[in-house]
Design a protein around this motif. Structure first.
Motif, mmCIF file in Angstrom:
data_model
loop_
_atom_site.group_PDB
_atom_site.id
_atom_site.type_symbol
_atom_site.label_atom_id
_atom_site.label_comp_id
_atom_site.label_asym_id
_atom_site.label_seq_id
_atom_site.Cartn_x
_atom_site.Cartn_y
_atom_site.Cartn_z
ATOM 1 N N ASP A 2 1.719 6.606 -7.029
ATOM 2 C CA ASP A 2 0.627 7.630 -7.305
ATOM 3 C C ASP A 2 1.256 9.043 -7.383
ATOM 4 N N PRO B 167 -2.017 8.469 -11.441
ATOM 5 C CA PRO B 167 -2.692 7.290 -12.435
ATOM 6 C C PRO B 167 -3.580 8.351 -13.560
ATOM 7 N N SER C 62 2.498 1.674 -3.322
ATOM 8 C CA SER C 62 1.533 2.128 -4.229
ATOM 9 C C SER C 62 1.103 3.372 -3.939
ATOM 10 N N PHE C 63 1.052 4.003 -2.874
ATOM 11 C CA PHE C 63 0.832 5.450 -2.780
ATOM 12 C C PHE C 63 1.815 6.170 -3.122
ATOM 13 N N GLY D 155 -8.647 9.045 -10.139
ATOM 14 C CA GLY D 155 -8.461 8.824 -8.695
ATOM 15 C C GLY D 155 -7.606 7.439 -8.568
ATOM 16 N N SER D 156 -7.630 6.508 -9.222
ATOM 17 C CA SER D 156 -7.121 5.247 -9.301
ATOM 18 C C SER D 156 -6.846 4.610 -10.368
ATOM 19 N N PRO D 157 -5.662 3.828 -10.460
ATOM 20 C CA PRO D 157 -5.261 3.272 -11.656
ATOM 21 C C PRO D 157 -5.997 2.486 -12.540
ATOM 22 N N ASN D 158 -5.916 2.435 -13.732
ATOM 23 C CA ASN D 158 -6.807 1.407 -14.701
ATOM 24 C C ASN D 158 -8.308 1.683 -14.469
ATOM 25 N N SER D 159 -8.578 3.086 -14.485
ATOM 26 C CA SER D 159 -10.033 3.611 -14.464
ATOM 27 C C SER D 159 -10.246 4.278 -15.459
ATOM 28 N N LYS E 229 0.829 -1.187 0.053
ATOM 29 C CA LYS E 229 -0.101 -0.008 -0.065
ATOM 30 C C LYS E 229 0.940 1.179 0.003
#
Length: 260
Positions: A11, A16, A7-8, A26-30, A4
């Motif tokens: 980012d 992302p 990942s933080f 706001g989040s990867p792969n979106s 975590k």
């Protein structure tokens, strides 16, 4: 916890981006809000056979099928078909990234949408079969996007996937600008099942998986070959489907069961 934190930090360094337009998300792969809004997701009412959206849906009994005018007029080897979205500008970009852009991780991201849309088809399916590529095209592209989608849909639903039972033995021409008639001729006799593989599909309900349905010529030919080799029923699940430029007249038929 370490994952975590990593990942933080990533980012922060590499924010992302939208998988279609590279806008911040706001989040990867979106998808960003604009791209999400520009995708036309398909929901009921739809033709029970081809999955094309209908303008209205009558309150028929549970066992009665509702078909569009085209499906009433033209018999099909595909018993039912469903698609997640309309093949439009944004969805086209998304699918081409998977198909030609080496974004194979998109198959894992998009598979849950296919599972949600095709839940009824998956519940009735014994086996999943991806629409195959010819060997020469597979070597050039290095992967089959339909197989990637089928792999993840199979994992999510614990449905067996047969990757090599249905084979494309004819290196067909690209069908993007072909008419329906030319597509039918181009794809005729393009698929084959060897004698040693027939027992795997005998008396089974097969769910075909592909990325896009256009005229339906490819899925129709696949279904024909599967049925001729012993399959019980063939259905189709795709990420997207094209729509006519102008709306075609729709007709509803009660108690329509014209296909086995």
């Amino acid at each position: 916890m370490l994952r975590k934190i990593t990942s933080f930090l990533l980012d922060i360094v590499f924010p992302p981006e939208c998988i279609v337009c590279d806008a911040p998300v706001g989040s990867p792969n979106s998808l960003c809000i604009d791209c999400w809004k520009n995708i036309e997701f398909i929901s009921d009412p739809v033709c029970d056979q081809c999955g094309k959206p209908l303008e209205y849906y009558p309150d028929f009994a549970e066992k009665e099928r509702v078909l569009c005018f085209e499906c009433i007029a033209v018999p099909s080897s595909v018993h039912q078909a469903r698609a997640v979205m309309i093949y439009g500008d944004t969805s086209k970009k998304l699918i081409l990234l998977l198909k030609h852009g080496d974004r194979v991780h998109l198959a894992r991201i998009l598979a849950p949408l296919m599972v949600s849309t095709g839940r009824d088809l998956l519940n009735a399916a014994d086996i999943i079969v991806p629409v195959p590529l010819h060997t020469s095209r597979l070597l050039h592209r290095r992967y089959n996007q339909a197989s990637m989608l089928a792999k993840h849909v199979g994992k999510l639903t614990s449905t067996p996937v047969l990757f090599n039972t249905l084979r494309r033995v004819k290196n067909t021409h690209p069908q993007g600008i072909m008419s329906k008639e030319d597509r039918d001729k181009n794809i005729h006799n393009a698929f084959h099942i060897t004698a040693s593989e027939k027992f795997k599909i005998r008396s089974r309900n097969i769910l075909l998986i592909d990325d896009v349905r256009t005229t339906g010529s490819t899925s129709e030919e696949c279904a024909r070959v599967l049925l001729e080799n012993g399959a019980n029923k063939v259905t189709l699940l795709t990420l997207a489907r094209t729509m006519p430029q102008k709306p075609l007249p729709c007709q509803l038929l009660r108690n329509c069961h014209p296909f086995p």
